[in-house]
Write a protein that holds these residues in place. Structure first.
Motif, PDB file in Angstrom:
ATOM      1  N   GLN A  82      66.999  47.858  43.455  1.00 24.51           N
ATOM      2  CA  GLN A  82      65.755  47.639  42.710  1.00 24.51           C
ATOM      3  C   GLN A  82      65.741  46.241  42.077  1.00 24.51           C
ATOM      4  OE1 GLN A  82      65.479  49.800  38.958  1.00 24.51           O
ATOM      5  NE2 GLN A  82      67.556  50.593  39.244  1.00 24.51           N
ATOM      6  N   ALA A  83      64.663  45.959  41.352  1.00 25.50           N
ATOM      7  CA  ALA A  83      64.464  44.616  40.784  1.00 25.50           C
ATOM      8  C   ALA A  83      65.628  44.201  39.882  1.00 25.50           C
ATOM      9  CB  ALA A  83      63.152  44.574  40.014  1.00 25.50           C
ATOM     10  N   LEU A  84      66.171  45.144  39.143  1.00 24.01           N
ATOM     11  CA  LEU A  84      67.311  44.859  38.270  1.00 24.01           C
ATOM     12  C   LEU A  84      68.482  44.308  39.076  1.00 24.01           C
ATOM     13  CD1 LEU A  84      67.831  45.396  35.183  1.00 24.01           C
ATOM     14  CD2 LEU A  84      68.944  47.531  35.890  1.00 24.01           C
ATOM     15  N   ASN A  85      68.707  44.885  40.244  1.00 25.63           N
ATOM     16  CA  ASN A  85      69.804  44.443  41.107  1.00 25.63           C
ATOM     17  C   ASN A  85      69.545  43.053  41.678  1.00 25.63           C
ATOM     18  OD1 ASN A  85      69.424  47.744  42.382  1.00 25.63           O
ATOM     19  ND2 ASN A  85      70.854  47.182  40.765  1.00 25.63           N
ATOM     20  N   VAL A  86      68.281  42.765  41.975  1.00 28.38           N
ATOM     21  CA  VAL A  86      67.916  41.437  42.482  1.00 28.38           C
ATOM     22  C   VAL A  86      68.321  40.368  41.473  1.00 28.38           C
ATOM     23  CG1 VAL A  86      66.028  39.935  43.215  1.00 28.38           C
ATOM     24  CG2 VAL A  86      66.003  42.351  43.860  1.00 28.38           C
ATOM     25  N   GLU A  87      67.969  40.585  40.216  1.00 27.82           N
ATOM     26  CA  GLU A  87      68.287  39.620  39.157  1.00 27.82           C
ATOM     27  C   GLU A  87      69.792  39.475  38.984  1.00 27.82           C
ATOM     28  OE1 GLU A  87      67.895  36.938  35.956  1.00 27.82           O
ATOM     29  OE2 GLU A  87      66.524  37.538  37.563  1.00 27.82           O
ATOM     30  N   TYR A  88      70.503  40.588  39.012  1.00 24.39           N
ATOM     31  CA  TYR A  88      71.964  40.591  38.828  1.00 24.39           C
ATOM     32  C   TYR A  88      72.661  39.730  39.875  1.00 24.39           C
ATOM     33  CZ  TYR A  88      76.639  42.856  39.191  1.00 24.39           C
ATOM     34  OH  TYR A  88      77.984  43.140  39.290  1.00 24.39           O
ATOM     35  N   TYR A  89      72.336  39.934  41.132  1.00 23.55           N
ATOM     36  CA  TYR A  89      72.992  39.163  42.186  1.00 23.55           C
ATOM     37  C   TYR A  89      72.541  37.703  42.189  1.00 23.55           C
ATOM     38  CZ  TYR A  89      75.254  43.284  44.174  1.00 23.55           C
ATOM     39  OH  TYR A  89      76.058  44.387  44.359  1.00 23.55           O
TER      40      TYR A  89
ATOM     41  N   GLN B 104      71.696  35.905  39.684  1.00 20.69           N
ATOM     42  CA  GLN B 104      72.368  35.207  38.588  1.00 20.69           C
ATOM     43  C   GLN B 104      73.756  34.691  39.000  1.00 20.69           C
ATOM     44  OE1 GLN B 104      72.675  38.006  35.372  1.00 20.69           O
ATOM     45  NE2 GLN B 104      70.619  37.579  34.559  1.00 20.69           N
ATOM     46  N   ARG B 105      74.369  35.353  39.979  1.00 19.63           N
ATOM     47  CA  ARG B 105      75.755  35.059  40.350  1.00 19.63           C
ATOM     48  C   ARG B 105      75.854  34.325  41.689  1.00 19.63           C
ATOM     49  NH1 ARG B 105      74.921  38.799  36.936  1.00 19.63           N
ATOM     50  NH2 ARG B 105      76.459  39.297  35.324  1.00 19.63           N
ATOM     51  N   ALA B 106      74.749  33.704  42.112  1.00 16.46           N
ATOM     52  CA  ALA B 106      74.675  33.072  43.438  1.00 16.46           C
ATOM     53  C   ALA B 106      75.551  31.830  43.573  1.00 16.46           C
ATOM     54  CB  ALA B 106      73.227  32.720  43.770  1.00 16.46           C
ATOM     55  N   SER B 107      76.097  31.309  42.463  1.00 20.15           N
ATOM     56  CA  SER B 107      76.965  30.128  42.568  1.00 20.15           C
ATOM     57  C   SER B 107      78.366  30.486  43.067  1.00 20.15           C
ATOM     58  CB  SER B 107      77.063  29.415  41.222  1.00 20.15           C
ATOM     59  OG  SER B 107      77.606  30.285  40.241  1.00 20.15           O
TER      60      SER B 107
ATOM     61  N   LYS C  14      66.882  43.338  51.192  1.00 23.58           N
ATOM     62  CA  LYS C  14      66.281  42.088  51.669  1.00 23.58           C
ATOM     63  C   LYS C  14      65.804  41.232  50.501  1.00 23.58           C
ATOM     64  CE  LYS C  14      63.161  40.277  55.227  1.00 23.58           C
ATOM     65  NZ  LYS C  14      64.241  39.495  55.852  1.00 23.58           N
ATOM     66  N   LYS C  15      65.274  41.859  49.471  1.00 23.98           N
ATOM     67  CA  LYS C  15      64.852  41.114  48.277  1.00 23.98           C
ATOM     68  C   LYS C  15      66.058  40.452  47.605  1.00 23.98           C
ATOM     69  CE  LYS C  15      60.864  44.107  47.399  1.00 23.98           C
ATOM     70  NZ  LYS C  15      60.320  45.188  46.545  1.00 23.98           N
ATOM     71  N   ILE C  16      67.202  41.143  47.640  1.00 24.72           N
ATOM     72  CA  ILE C  16      68.417  40.592  47.035  1.00 24.72           C
ATOM     73  C   ILE C  16      68.932  39.401  47.843  1.00 24.72           C
ATOM     74  CG2 ILE C  16      70.866  41.083  46.593  1.00 24.72           C
ATOM     75  CD1 ILE C  16      69.938  43.932  45.773  1.00 24.72           C
ATOM     76  N   THR C  17      69.030  39.556  49.158  1.00 25.00           N
ATOM     77  CA  THR C  17      69.552  38.440  49.969  1.00 25.00           C
ATOM     78  C   THR C  17      68.630  37.235  49.880  1.00 25.00           C
ATOM     79  OG1 THR C  17      68.504  39.183  52.039  1.00 25.00           O
ATOM     80  CG2 THR C  17      70.726  40.011  51.559  1.00 25.00           C
ATOM     81  N   GLU C  18      67.324  37.463  49.842  1.00 24.73           N
ATOM     82  CA  GLU C  18      66.380  36.344  49.729  1.00 24.73           C
ATOM     83  C   GLU C  18      66.552  35.621  48.394  1.00 24.73           C
ATOM     84  OE1 GLU C  18      62.780  38.051  52.625  1.00 24.73           O
ATOM     85  OE2 GLU C  18      62.623  38.253  50.436  1.00 24.73           O
ATOM     86  N   ALA C  19      66.772  36.388  47.318  1.00 22.15           N
ATOM     87  CA  ALA C  19      66.953  35.773  45.999  1.00 22.15           C
ATOM     88  C   ALA C  19      68.253  34.974  45.939  1.00 22.15           C
ATOM     89  CB  ALA C  19      66.942  36.842  44.918  1.00 22.15           C
ATOM     90  N   VAL C  20      69.313  35.503  46.534  1.00 22.61           N
ATOM     91  CA  VAL C  20      70.599  34.795  46.559  1.00 22.61           C
ATOM     92  C   VAL C  20      70.499  33.540  47.420  1.00 22.61           C
ATOM     93  CG1 VAL C  20      73.004  34.956  47.340  1.00 22.61           C
ATOM     94  CG2 VAL C  20      71.988  36.834  46.030  1.00 22.61           C
ATOM     95  N   HIS C  21      69.864  33.664  48.581  1.00 20.62           N
ATOM     96  CA  HIS C  21      69.723  32.493  49.463  1.00 20.62           C
ATOM     97  C   HIS C  21      68.823  31.423  48.840  1.00 20.62           C
ATOM     98  CE1 HIS C  21      70.839  35.205  53.100  1.00 20.62           C
ATOM     99  NE2 HIS C  21      71.908  34.637  52.572  1.00 20.62           N
ATOM    100  N   ALA C  22      67.835  31.859  48.069  1.00 24.85           N
ATOM    101  CA  ALA C  22      66.952  30.892  47.401  1.00 24.85           C
ATOM    102  C   ALA C  22      67.726  30.024  46.419  1.00 24.85           C
ATOM    103  CB  ALA C  22      65.822  31.616  46.683  1.00 24.85           C
TER     104      ALA C  22
ATOM    105  N   GLY D  51      73.041  30.642  47.740  1.00 25.29           N
ATOM    106  CA  GLY D  51      74.215  31.503  47.753  1.00 25.29           C
ATOM    107  C   GLY D  51      74.485  32.111  49.110  1.00 25.29           C
ATOM    108  N   ARG D  52      75.642  32.768  49.213  1.00 20.91           N
ATOM    109  CA  ARG D  52      76.054  33.467  50.423  1.00 20.91           C
ATOM    110  C   ARG D  52      76.476  34.870  50.029  1.00 20.91           C
ATOM    111  NH1 ARG D  52      76.198  28.511  49.904  1.00 20.91           N
ATOM    112  NH2 ARG D  52      76.216  26.995  51.599  1.00 20.91           N
ATOM    113  N   ILE D  53      76.087  35.868  50.836  1.00 20.35           N
ATOM    114  CA  ILE D  53      76.300  37.248  50.422  1.00 20.35           C
ATOM    115  C   ILE D  53      76.616  38.146  51.614  1.00 20.35           C
ATOM    116  CG2 ILE D  53      73.778  37.650  50.420  1.00 20.35           C
ATOM    117  CD1 ILE D  53      74.289  39.640  48.050  1.00 20.35           C
ATOM    118  N   PHE D  54      77.706  38.917  51.475  1.00 21.13           N
ATOM    119  CA  PHE D  54      78.102  39.927  52.463  1.00 21.13           C
ATOM    120  C   PHE D  54      77.860  41.311  51.860  1.00 21.13           C
ATOM    121  CE2 PHE D  54      81.481  38.038  55.551  1.00 21.13           C
ATOM    122  CZ  PHE D  54      80.728  36.888  55.721  1.00 21.13           C
ATOM    123  N   ALA D  55      77.493  42.264  52.696  1.00 19.99           N
ATOM    124  CA  ALA D  55      77.372  43.665  52.274  1.00 19.99           C
ATOM    125  C   ALA D  55      78.705  44.364  52.487  1.00 19.99           C
ATOM    126  CB  ALA D  55      76.290  44.369  53.077  1.00 19.99           C
ATOM    127  N   GLN D  56      79.186  45.065  51.462  1.00 23.69           N
ATOM    128  CA  GLN D  56      80.394  45.869  51.652  1.00 23.69           C
ATOM    129  C   GLN D  56      79.987  47.261  52.129  1.00 23.69           C
ATOM    130  OE1 GLN D  56      82.904  47.841  48.704  1.00 23.69           O
ATOM    131  NE2 GLN D  56      84.583  46.494  49.324  1.00 23.69           N
TER     132      GLN D  56
END
Length: 363
Positions: free
Chosen positions: A37-44, A46-49, A83-91, A94-99
């Motif tokens: 959800q939106a809360l998770n989008v913000e969380y990830y 924030q840590r995109a560095s 998808k909203k999370i990966t787009e926010a991280v890439h914006a 950042g780089r992100i893998f799914a566990q």
């Protein structure tokens, strides 16, 4: 001390801007339907560095769930949420893998489809707790998987990887640690099978190899990692010879051509000590790809590990919970926010997206 920890590292075709990895962290904040959800989008975001973000454990099927409000990656709604999370991280570059995660026996009937028993290599109950609607509860008694069912679970992992690709992830990590399903097959404590998935080390690592083959049929092998915890007791897990078992598991990862092996060094979140006769350095030497070290690292020990070659990457967990800008804080050797354990599991924004960055703290 050098600045190598803050220097780029290339894995296959993916270049990480630094060697500081956000470890997978279960936070129990998915929306109903196990949807990010939106809360998770913000969380990830924030840590995109981080050099690389590895998401919280994400179940590959409804059967794979072991805790309340953990996200899945098997439904269209879940894929759209990720998808909203990966787009926010890439914006944020950042780089992100799914566990990818299947808990196996570490579950409760209240979390399972139709209240069914959890599944496991063998019908041995885990003496551990899981998080349900009523709080922490004893794990339910599992049933042993039939040999004919294992191909279905391998396919669940493959479909999860397809969904991760559709959601825009840069790659995936297989959760083979901490007493969950892959780990249950690897170890002779919970695996008492007499078919081709039990007994010898070759047989006990077969399920791992089949799942890795499924994942690398979707992503290039260098975009796939695996996490092991050879000496952890988390999830009531045990093995009579972890050095032999996990040497073989690492060789399976090497055979698959994986981008990295992620090792929890010691007992998960408890100690970096290993049993008599165990040798982390020997296991590290076996890894042919990138070696990601994890467990109770701080700035000094992380810098030392990377400088010495003991690790190529270092994962941080609790420090990333409390410090969204952990990379910059470590770079500057700045003070760190302290994590709040009471808000680790479940809840809302408090203790999740409200930890201040250096800039906010200064303001």
């Amino acid at each position: 001390m050098s600045d190598k920890l803050f220097s780029p590292l290339t894995i296959g075709t993916l270049t990480l801007p630094n060697r500081i990895v956000m470890a997978p962290l279960t936070r129990n904040r998915a929306a109903p339907g196990e949807v990010p959800q939106a809360l998770n989008v913000e969380y990830y975001a924030q840590r995109a560095s981080a050099g690389l973000i590895i998401t919280e454990g994400t179940q590959v099927s409804p059967e794979g769930q072991g805790y309340l409000a953990t996200p899945g990656i098997y439904s269209p709604e879940q894929v759209a949420g990720w998808k909203k999370i990966t787009e926010a991280v890439h914006a944020k570059s950042g780089r992100i893998f799914a566990q990818l995660w299947h808990v196996g026996r570490v579950s409760h009937t209240s979390l399972q489809p139709n209240g069914q028993q959890p599944v496991a290599p063998s019908a041995i109950t885990a003496k551990t707790k899981v998080f349900t609607k009523t709080g922490f509860t004893d794990a339910s008694a599992p049933r042993a998987l039939e040999t004919s069912e294992i191909a279905r679970i391998v396919e669940d992992f493959r479909l999860a990887a397809e969904n991760a690709k559709a959601a825009g992830f840069d790659g995936v990590e297989l959760h083979g640690a901490n007493g969950y399903l892959i780990d249950q097959f690897l170890r002779d404590g919970p695996n008492k099978r007499t078919d081709k998935y039990g007994g010898s080390i070759e047989n006990r690592t077969r399920f791992l190899a089949e799942v890795l083959s499924a994942l690398t049929s979707v992503f290039p092998a260098t975009r796939v990692g695996v996490r092991f915890s050879p000496f952890s007791k988390f999830g009531d897990i045990s093995d009579s010879n972890p050095m032999a078992t996990f040497s073989a598991a690492i060789e399976r990862a090497n055979d698959a051509g994986l981008g990295y092996v992620h090792l929890i060094e010691g007992d998960t979140g408890e100690t970096r000590d290993v049993p008599a006769g165990a040798d982390l350095a020997q296991l590290r030497k076996l890894v042919k790809g990138v070696y990601l070290a994890n467990n109770i690292y701080d700035r000094e020990t992380a810098i030392r590990a990377v400088d010495s070659g003991a690790a190529d990457l270092v994962a941080f967990g609790r420090l990333f919970i409390a410090n969204p800008d952990l990379v910059e804080r470590l770079r500057r050797n700045a003070p760190l926010n302290q994590p709040q354990p009471a808000t680790f599991y479940g809840g809302g924004a408090e203790g999740y997206i409200d930890y201040p960055s250096l800039d906010k703290a200064a303001a």
